[in-house]
Design a protein around this motif. Structure first.
Motif, PDB file in Angstrom:
ATOM      1  N   PRO A   1       0.822  -1.229   0.000  1.00 47.73           N
ATOM      2  CA  PRO A   1       0.000   0.000   0.000  1.00 47.73           C
ATOM      3  C   PRO A   1       0.848   1.267   0.000  1.00 47.73           C
ATOM      4  O   PRO A   1       0.432   2.287  -0.573  1.00 47.73           O
ATOM      5  N   THR A   2       2.023   1.229   0.633  1.00 47.63           N
ATOM      6  CA  THR A   2       2.868   2.423   0.652  1.00 47.63           C
ATOM      7  C   THR A   2       3.323   2.801  -0.750  1.00 47.63           C
ATOM      8  O   THR A   2       3.409   3.984  -1.090  1.00 47.63           O
ATOM      9  N   PHE A   3       3.618   1.794  -1.568  1.00 52.08           N
ATOM     10  CA  PHE A   3       4.042   2.098  -2.935  1.00 52.08           C
ATOM     11  C   PHE A   3       2.950   2.822  -3.693  1.00 52.08           C
ATOM     12  O   PHE A   3       3.214   3.798  -4.410  1.00 52.08           O
ATOM     13  N   TRP A   4       1.702   2.390  -3.579  1.00 53.00           N
ATOM     14  CA  TRP A   4       0.630   3.037  -4.329  1.00 53.00           C
ATOM     15  C   TRP A   4       0.359   4.446  -3.815  1.00 53.00           C
ATOM     16  O   TRP A   4      -0.062   5.323  -4.561  1.00 53.00           O
ATOM     17  N   GLN A   5       0.632   4.681  -2.529  1.00 50.35           N
ATOM     18  CA  GLN A   5       0.509   6.055  -2.015  1.00 50.35           C
ATOM     19  C   GLN A   5       1.558   6.961  -2.639  1.00 50.35           C
ATOM     20  O   GLN A   5       1.241   8.070  -3.092  1.00 50.35           O
TER      21      GLN A   5
ATOM     22  N   THR B   1       3.412  10.901  -6.749  1.00 47.51           N
ATOM     23  CA  THR B   1       4.250  11.197  -7.924  1.00 47.51           C
ATOM     24  C   THR B   1       3.403  11.714  -9.071  1.00 47.51           C
ATOM     25  O   THR B   1       3.783  12.679  -9.750  1.00 47.51           O
ATOM     26  N   LEU B   2       2.250  11.087  -9.299  1.00 45.99           N
ATOM     27  CA  LEU B   2       1.366  11.558 -10.370  1.00 45.99           C
ATOM     28  C   LEU B   2       0.853  12.966 -10.083  1.00 45.99           C
ATOM     29  O   LEU B   2       0.794  13.807 -10.987  1.00 45.99           O
ATOM     30  N   TRP B   3       0.512  13.242  -8.831  1.00 44.96           N
ATOM     31  CA  TRP B   3       0.025  14.567  -8.478  1.00 44.96           C
ATOM     32  C   TRP B   3       1.095  15.631  -8.681  1.00 44.96           C
ATOM     33  O   TRP B   3       0.860  16.656  -9.338  1.00 44.96           O
ATOM     34  N   LEU B   4       2.275  15.390  -8.109  1.00 46.78           N
ATOM     35  CA  LEU B   4       3.336  16.393  -8.223  1.00 46.78           C
ATOM     36  C   LEU B   4       3.818  16.530  -9.665  1.00 46.78           C
ATOM     37  O   LEU B   4       4.093  17.642 -10.135  1.00 46.78           O
TER      38      LEU B   4
ATOM     39  N   LEU C   1       3.971  19.847 -14.424  1.00 51.12           N
ATOM     40  CA  LEU C   1       3.844  19.988 -15.876  1.00 51.12           C
ATOM     41  C   LEU C   1       2.838  21.071 -16.249  1.00 51.12           C
ATOM     42  O   LEU C   1       3.103  21.910 -17.113  1.00 51.12           O
ATOM     43  N   VAL C   2       1.690  21.071 -15.581  1.00 53.10           N
ATOM     44  CA  VAL C   2       0.628  22.020 -15.930  1.00 53.10           C
ATOM     45  C   VAL C   2       1.009  23.447 -15.546  1.00 53.10           C
ATOM     46  O   VAL C   2       0.718  24.401 -16.286  1.00 53.10           O
ATOM     47  N   CYS C   3       1.662  23.604 -14.396  1.00 48.21           N
ATOM     48  CA  CYS C   3       1.958  24.957 -13.900  1.00 48.21           C
ATOM     49  C   CYS C   3       3.286  25.505 -14.404  1.00 48.21           C
ATOM     50  O   CYS C   3       3.394  26.699 -14.680  1.00 48.21           O
TER      51      CYS C   3
ATOM     52  N   THR D   1      10.008  13.005 -18.491  1.00 47.55           N
ATOM     53  CA  THR D   1      10.513  13.079 -17.112  1.00 47.55           C
ATOM     54  C   THR D   1       9.376  13.293 -16.119  1.00 47.55           C
ATOM     55  O   THR D   1       9.599  13.771 -15.007  1.00 47.55           O
ATOM     56  N   PHE D   2       8.163  12.945 -16.539  1.00 50.33           N
ATOM     57  CA  PHE D   2       6.981  13.160 -15.714  1.00 50.33           C
ATOM     58  C   PHE D   2       7.085  12.429 -14.378  1.00 50.33           C
ATOM     59  O   PHE D   2       6.755  12.977 -13.322  1.00 50.33           O
ATOM     60  N   MET D   3       7.568  11.186 -14.404  1.00 49.05           N
ATOM     61  CA  MET D   3       7.655  10.391 -13.180  1.00 49.05           C
ATOM     62  C   MET D   3       8.863  10.758 -12.335  1.00 49.05           C
ATOM     63  O   MET D   3       8.870  10.498 -11.132  1.00 49.05           O
ATOM     64  N   ALA D   4       9.886  11.317 -12.950  1.00 47.08           N
ATOM     65  CA  ALA D   4      11.111  11.661 -12.212  1.00 47.08           C
ATOM     66  C   ALA D   4      10.979  13.054 -11.619  1.00 47.08           C
ATOM     67  O   ALA D   4      11.666  13.999 -12.015  1.00 47.08           O
TER      68      ALA D   4
END
Length: 328
Positions: free
Chosen positions: A95-99, A104-107, A112-114, A256-259
């Protein structure tokens, strides 16, 4: 006196005139050798960058094998025994990995958007400034944060947002109680994205300002003749002129979205902000370096790299089909 006469040859028996055939074309290999001998100085400049990528980018990829082998510190460099997808199943059921994956997706999405449009807007605004001294001053001020160390940027950010820092002093003037920005999980994303904009916006305008110099002035003249105001000229002339640069940088940013920035997050976050601040890169650091679970960390890192590869390939293909611009 009779003159000797030359008998004509019967038709069809004359020797064909000698024709000079085309010179033999050099082979591709010979052409490459000739180019290499002629411009070897230019090619020699690429030796060090190629060595850098070979040593620090490609050779370390061999170590990904420990994602499928049990690795113990002090043992074999490529692991002790084959375990297959054991570590992949471990992090998929953690569960910690999915958190941290959601964080990561949020940040990554917020960054990217901002952060992506801001250099474009700043470059367009600087391009409209006619006073050269003002333009240079704004450029210098906006470029400066890029040359600061991430440690300095993180330190300045934490000091500005401390309980007794300038921001809380300003809030106190309006009768607001001090806010613990650095300890509140809900504020971390705003702090991180804001510091990224401040640090990268000015430097990102360099490529766009260079692209703006390639836009044909005759297009602006034709737009003015057609009655287009300045906003119309920007929309119909300027933005299409820098579109290839925009698309190229967008594809690279998606790759580099995930990094998400590991160093800055590591300096800004703390255990209180883990629910929103902990991302894959920081989770890898704690799992691999602090807990010595190198095989588990390698499996997560390989998963992250595969997602990044899929994202950049998909963005490149989508860009090629929609706007006709791509990296390859």
């Amino acid at each position: 006196m009779s003159t000797p006469t030359r008998s004509a040859s019967p038709p069809g028996t004359e020797d064909p005139p000698a024709t000079a055939g085309p010179p033999p074309r050099p082979t591709a290999r010979a052409g490459r050798r000739r180019t290499l001998r002629r411009e070897w100085q230019l090619y020699s400049l690429a030796v060090l960058p190629l060595l850098f990528f070979l040593v620090f980018r490609y050779l370390p990829m061999i170590g990904n094998v420990i994602a499928f082998r049990r690795f113990e510190p002090g043992g074999s460099l490529f692991g002790e025994s084959w375990v297959g997808l054991r570590y992949v199943r471990m992090f998929l059921s953690d569960p910690t990995f999915w958190q941290v994956f959601r964080n990561t997706l949020w940040l990554g999405g917020l960054t990217l958007v901002c952060c992506f449009p801001v250099p474009i807007v700043l470059a367009l605004l600087l391009n409209e400034v006619r006073r050269r001294s003002l333009k240079r001053f704004v450029q210098s001020v906006s470029y400066l944060p890029h040359f600061l160390s991430i440690v300095i940027v993180a330190g300045v950010t934490l000091q500005m947002l401390a309980s007794d820092g300038p921001v809380n002093h300003l809030l106190g003037w309006f009768g607001h109680d001090p806010v613990r920005f650095a300890q509140e999980p809900g504020w971390f994303r705003t702090i991180f994205v804001g510091s990224e904009i401040w640090q990268t916006a000015g430097w990102g305008t360099i490529l766009y300002l260079a692209a703006l110099t390639t836009v044909d002035e005759d297009l602006y003249e034709a737009a003015r003749i057609d009655g287009a105001n300045r906003w119309r000229q920007i929309w119909h002339v300027t933005l299409p002129g820098i579109r290839p640069t925009m698309i190229t940088l967008l594809i690279l940013n998606i790759g580099t979205f995930m990094a998400v920035g590991f160093e800055k997050i590591l300096l800004l976050y703390n255990p209180l902000t883990y629910p929103t601040a902990d991302v894959i890169s920081t989770y890898l650091y704690r799992a691999g370096v602090e807990s010595n679970s190198f095989s588990y960390a390698a499996a997560i890192g390989l998963f992250e790299a595969v997602i990044g590869l899929v994202l950049i390939a998909s963005a490149n293909q989508l860009s090629r089909r929609t706007v006709g611009t791509s990296l390859w």
